[in-house]
Design a protein around this motif. Structure first.
Motif, PDB file in Angstrom:
ATOM      1  N   VAL A 276      -1.931  21.853  22.626  1.00 42.67           N
ATOM      2  CA  VAL A 276      -1.555  23.272  22.585  1.00 42.67           C
ATOM      3  C   VAL A 276      -0.045  23.415  22.427  1.00 42.67           C
ATOM      4  O   VAL A 276       0.442  24.256  21.658  1.00 42.67           O
ATOM      5  CB  VAL A 276      -2.053  23.997  23.856  1.00 42.67           C
ATOM      6  N   MET A 277       0.720  22.582  23.128  1.00 43.30           N
ATOM      7  CA  MET A 277       2.177  22.629  22.994  1.00 43.30           C
ATOM      8  C   MET A 277       2.605  22.275  21.573  1.00 43.30           C
ATOM      9  O   MET A 277       3.487  22.932  20.996  1.00 43.30           O
ATOM     10  CB  MET A 277       2.820  21.670  23.999  1.00 43.30           C
ATOM     11  N   VAL A 278       1.983  21.243  20.989  1.00 43.36           N
ATOM     12  CA  VAL A 278       2.306  20.860  19.612  1.00 43.36           C
ATOM     13  C   VAL A 278       1.933  21.988  18.655  1.00 43.36           C
ATOM     14  O   VAL A 278       2.689  22.305  17.721  1.00 43.36           O
ATOM     15  CB  VAL A 278       1.567  19.558  19.236  1.00 43.36           C
ATOM     16  N   ALA A 279       0.767  22.619  18.871  1.00 43.33           N
ATOM     17  CA  ALA A 279       0.331  23.711  18.000  1.00 43.33           C
ATOM     18  C   ALA A 279       1.308  24.880  18.068  1.00 43.33           C
ATOM     19  O   ALA A 279       1.687  25.452  17.030  1.00 43.33           O
ATOM     20  CB  ALA A 279      -1.071  24.167  18.398  1.00 43.33           C
ATOM     21  N   GLN A 280       1.729  25.234  19.271  1.00 50.28           N
ATOM     22  CA  GLN A 280       2.662  26.352  19.411  1.00 50.28           C
ATOM     23  C   GLN A 280       3.993  26.049  18.740  1.00 50.28           C
ATOM     24  O   GLN A 280       4.574  26.910  18.068  1.00 50.28           O
ATOM     25  CB  GLN A 280       2.870  26.664  20.900  1.00 50.28           C
ATOM     26  N   ARG A 281       4.475  24.827  18.895  1.00 49.58           N
ATOM     27  CA  ARG A 281       5.750  24.475  18.265  1.00 49.58           C
ATOM     28  C   ARG A 281       5.609  24.434  16.745  1.00 49.58           C
ATOM     29  O   ARG A 281       6.495  24.912  16.018  1.00 49.58           O
ATOM     30  CB  ARG A 281       6.224  23.119  18.778  1.00 49.58           C
ATOM     31  N   SER A 282       4.503  23.878  16.246  1.00 49.38           N
ATOM     32  CA  SER A 282       4.297  23.804  14.794  1.00 49.38           C
ATOM     33  C   SER A 282       4.217  25.190  14.182  1.00 49.38           C
ATOM     34  O   SER A 282       4.805  25.452  13.124  1.00 49.38           O
ATOM     35  CB  SER A 282       3.016  23.014  14.484  1.00 49.38           C
ATOM     36  N   MET A 283       3.493  26.105  14.836  1.00 52.57           N
ATOM     37  CA  MET A 283       3.378  27.463  14.314  1.00 52.57           C
ATOM     38  C   MET A 283       4.719  28.189  14.386  1.00 52.57           C
ATOM     39  O   MET A 283       5.068  28.961  13.487  1.00 52.57           O
ATOM     40  CB  MET A 283       2.319  28.232  15.101  1.00 52.57           C
ATOM     41  N   ALA A 284       5.468  27.948  15.449  1.00 48.85           N
ATOM     42  CA  ALA A 284       6.793  28.580  15.551  1.00 48.85           C
ATOM     43  C   ALA A 284       7.705  28.090  14.432  1.00 48.85           C
ATOM     44  O   ALA A 284       8.439  28.883  13.815  1.00 48.85           O
ATOM     45  CB  ALA A 284       7.406  28.279  16.919  1.00 48.85           C
ATOM     46  N   ILE A 285       7.663  26.775  14.148  1.00 50.01           N
ATOM     47  CA  ILE A 285       8.485  26.222  13.072  1.00 50.01           C
ATOM     48  C   ILE A 285       8.012  26.756  11.722  1.00 50.01           C
ATOM     49  O   ILE A 285       8.833  27.073  10.842  1.00 50.01           O
ATOM     50  CB  ILE A 285       8.442  24.687  13.108  1.00 50.01           C
ATOM     51  N   ALA A 286       6.691  26.878  11.521  1.00 48.81           N
ATOM     52  CA  ALA A 286       6.160  27.413  10.263  1.00 48.81           C
ATOM     53  C   ALA A 286       6.636  28.846  10.047  1.00 48.81           C
ATOM     54  O   ALA A 286       7.090  29.211   8.949  1.00 48.81           O
ATOM     55  CB  ALA A 286       4.633  27.348  10.266  1.00 48.81           C
TER      56      ALA A 286
END
Length: 763
Positions: free
Chosen positions: A555-565
């Motif tokens: 979930v942390m990786v997903a949130q960071r990836s979406m924020a970067i996207a």
């Protein structure tokens, strides 16, 4: 992304890059070369690729975000802006090459498992070794696993020990040592000497085959990586076309319209968004988590409601021996030895736990029973060393006894309240004792739930088929907000349907009965290492190593990836919008606009590639070595029998004769002073200071040190009570002794549980 597509993008990249180099040489050396024609020709492959993608998008009745790039190249060629056309073609091909790089990184993480899949097994028959196809292996076959080979199927270790590299399944790089009768999972590598094992499953139903099937499924699934990009493109493309048309009409200069289209070419949408999302999926794969699409990754980042199955998810799903209960005068090791000897002939999960416990206690080679009869779900009976042994549920064992003792009835009533399972053991019509087994909470469960709360999951609910009181005892103790018990699969499904109206839901499960709820949730999460294939196939996320803290990390990786996207897309489009305004005003000619857009694209794509690195706090702080944690866990395992003896003696104090009580107390006191207290002193003096330096802060282990003080205080109190115990002891003195034993048992159980959780979180 496949090798064929990567090759196509490389071919598309070479012509414009080569001709742009020729143009640069001509500008410096003033060499006569037909560069203009070559520049136009070099843009044609990219033009055709974009045209094909635009037509495909129209057939799907969607607006492709590459439409602006197509119009920009086509317009530049029509207006004889050869240099501009070549720059845009190079820009599009370069971006797709970067996309290939990110996708290839993710694909290598996932497909590395496939290369390790075994194809054959070494079967032992009549003392001879035969190399047979994997599909020919059946449960009960004796197999030889040579040094360096992968365990072909799930099974049980026949030799004294084996050294395994389980990094493929768990991510842990340090080999682990397992002992006789241990359960072996296919996919682990033999990192030591050759050993023998007995297959307990076929290849198709083994752990590693299930993982390989899931990886292949992910590889076949084409991830719809443009959902986020399409939402931005919905307004960005019409805006760019209106601005280009307005600039043309206002200035009567078609080059201004071309310049607007050039700087509007949405490479931040075309590339930065999928690069960030695929990089996030790659990060998850490297942690032993399969995320099956970028849609799933996006939903994970927005999840607010979490549902857990209990057995096999919050708990380990495997029975463990907790305690051995015996009437007055019986020996606990004798009860365990008889039960384990008979349980060798059963594949039941409780039988496996009993056999494993006997080997852990070093009870030696177990005799083989004869005339074994198993009643499914009830128990076993057979001849052992010339005497008849029966074990199983209270109803099954009591049906073969002359009468049922009050001791057994009282024990059963107490353990029913605690939600524990009991296996009774009788020999020649006499009840010898009972084995208490329980499915323990996963060590990482409390920490995982706390991490998920910090990630924005606002509501956590547990779904269980157990009794309400048993489920609540587990759920409320670890911070679950709601507990729903006594549920059938259709009941779990109903809870998921109701919750989806309130927010994005996650459902975590491992069994066949969880599959409908996993499919119904916005994101289904399956415990993949030992879970059912139906659950894994129904889920969007599969935890290959069966660790709940990996879900929180995902979930942390997903949130960071979406924020970067989002950051890459918004920043890229914002810069492009400023450049579009400049181009519309005539301040930015097409060729300079193409160069500027290339710089914007490179910047946002490089930013998107940051998603390949872990979020802050994951894998960056100092950790205990795996060897240290394994040693600490082994020391706790050696002390667990002492804890069981302590609890059993506390319960038995009122029933024991003085001589027997004194003997039991003296033995316990010896173990405390020779094994337990030195262990705690070593931790306090050596381990805790080292851990405190890793954790940081003023005194991070103050609470655990306080537990040590209480353990020492209760041990000293017990020593003084034993020394002062009169003959005979009064009822009050026995009650005080019993209270001290219970107090010491409670603090030790809590202290060991806290340390185990801390050790794992720091490994």
């Amino acid at each position: 992304m496949g090798k064929k597509q990567s090759l196509i993008h490389a071919v598309l990249l070479l012509p414009p890059v080569f001709t742009l180099l020729l143009w640069s040489v001509q500008q410096v050396r003033d060499i006569a070369l037909p560069v203009t024609g070559l520049l136009l020709l070099s843009a044609i492959p990219a033009l055709l690729m974009l045209l094909y993608e635009a037509v495909s998008a129209l057939r799907r009745k969607t607006l492709g975000v590459d439409l602006l790039a197509l119009l920009a190249i086509g317009g530049a060629m029509w207006l004889d802006q050869a240099l501009t056309a070549a720059i845009i073609a190079a820009m599009a091909a370069t971006g797709r090459w970067l996309d290939d790089y990110a996708a290839g990184h993710a694909e290598r993480e996932m497909s590395s498992l496939l290369a390790k899949a075994p194809r054959h097994a070494n079967r032992l028959e009549g003392g001879q070794q035969q190399r047979v196809p994997l599909d020919a292996v059946q449960p009960g076959d004796c197999l030889l696993v040579k040094a360096g080979e992968v365990i072909p199927v799930d099974g049980r270790l026949d030799d004294a020990l084996a050294v395994l590299d389980e990094s493929t399944l768990t991510g842990e790089a340090v080999p682990v040592t397992v002992h006789a009768a241990a359960l072996l999972r296919s996919g682990s590598l033999n990192a030591g000497d050759a050993f023998r094992m007995t297959a307990t499953a076929t290849a198709a139903s083994s752990t590693f085959s299930g993982i390989v099937r899931m990886v292949e499924q992910v590889g076949r699934a084409k991830a719809p990586v443009m959902r986020l990009a399409d939402r931005y493109a919905f307004w960005f493309i019409p805006l760019a076309l209106l601005l280009a048309g307005g600039a043309w009409l206002a200035s009567d200069d078609v080059l201004r319209a071309l310049a607007v289209l050039v700087v509007a070419t949405p490479c931040p949408l075309l590339l930065a968004v999928p690069v960030a999302m695929i990089s996030g999926i790659s990060q998850c794969a490297g942690r032993g988590v399969l995320v099956k699409s970028s849609e799933v990754l996006e939903a994970l980042a927005r999840a607010t409601l979490l549902f857990f199955d209990k057995t096999g998810t919050l708990t380990g799903g495997k029975a463990r021996l907790v305690a051995i209960h015996v009437p007055d005068g019986a020996a606990t090791d004798d009860v365990l030895r008889l039960a384990a000897a008979l349980d060798q002939m059963s594949n039941h999960v409780m039988a496996t736990a009993v056999v494993q416990a006997a080997h852990e206690r070093g009870l030696g080679k177990l005799p083989l029973p004869t005339a074994v009869n198993e009643v499914a779900g009830a128990g076993l009976s057979g001849e052992l060393e010339g005497r008849r042994v029966v074990l199983g549920s209270l109803a099954y064992v009591s049906s073969q006894l002359p009468s049922l003792s009050p001791w057994a009835q009282s024990l059963q009533a107490r353990l029913d309240m605690e939600g524990a399972s009991v296996v009774y053991v009788a020999r020649d019509g006499v009840l010898l004792g009972a084995l208490e087994l329980a499915d323990r909470l996963r060590l990482e469960t409390p920490r995982a739930l706390r991490m998920l709360k910090r990630c924005g999951v606002s509501h956590i609910a547990m779904l269980s088929g157990d009794r309400q009181d048993v489920a609540e005892a587990i759920g409320h103790g670890i911070g679950v907000d709601e507990v729903f018990a006594g549920l059938q699969p259709q009941d779990k499904l109903a809870h998921i349907h109701q919750a989806r109206a309130r927010g994005v839901t996650l459902m975590v499960g491992d069994g066949v009965n969880d599959a409908p709820a996993l499919r119904a949730a916005d994101v289904g999460v399956a415990m993949g290492a030992q879970g059912a294939a139906a659950a894994a196939e129904s889920a969007g996320v599969v935890l290959l190593n069966d660790r709940l803290d990996r879900l929180a990390e995902t979930v942390m990786v997903a949130q960071r990836s979406m924020a970067i996207a989002r950051q890459s897309a918004v920043a890229g489009m914002g810069l492009s919008l400023l450049a579009m305004l400049a181009a519309a005003l005539g301040w930015l000619p097409p060729v300079y606009g193409a160069v500027l857009q290339e710089l914007i694209d490179v910047a946002v794509i490089v930013n998107a590639l940051r998603a390949l690195s872990p979020p802050a706090g994951l894998g960056q702080q100092q950790k205990l070595t795996v060897e240290t944690v394994a040693q600490l866990n082994e020391e706790h395992a050696l002390l667990n029998p002492l804890l069981q003896q302590l609890a059993a003696l506390a319960r038995a104090v009122p029933q024991l004769e003085h001589s027997q009580l004194r003997a039991e107390l003296d033995q316990l006191q010896t173990l405390l002073h020779e094994r337990l207290l030195p262990h705690e002193q070593k931790e306090e003096g050596q381990l805790y200071p080292a851990m405190a330096r890793l954790l940081g802060g003023e005194d991070p282990l103050a609470a655990l040190s306080r537990s040590h003080q209480e353990i020492f205080r209760q041990s000293r109190r017990l020593t003084m009570q034993i020394a002062a115990l009169p003959v005979p002891a009064s009822q009050l003195e026995l009650q005080e002794l019993q209270r001290t034993l219970y107090s010491l048992d409670t603090i030790l159980q809590l202290h060991f549980a806290q340390e185990d959780e801390l050790y794992q979180s720091m490994s």
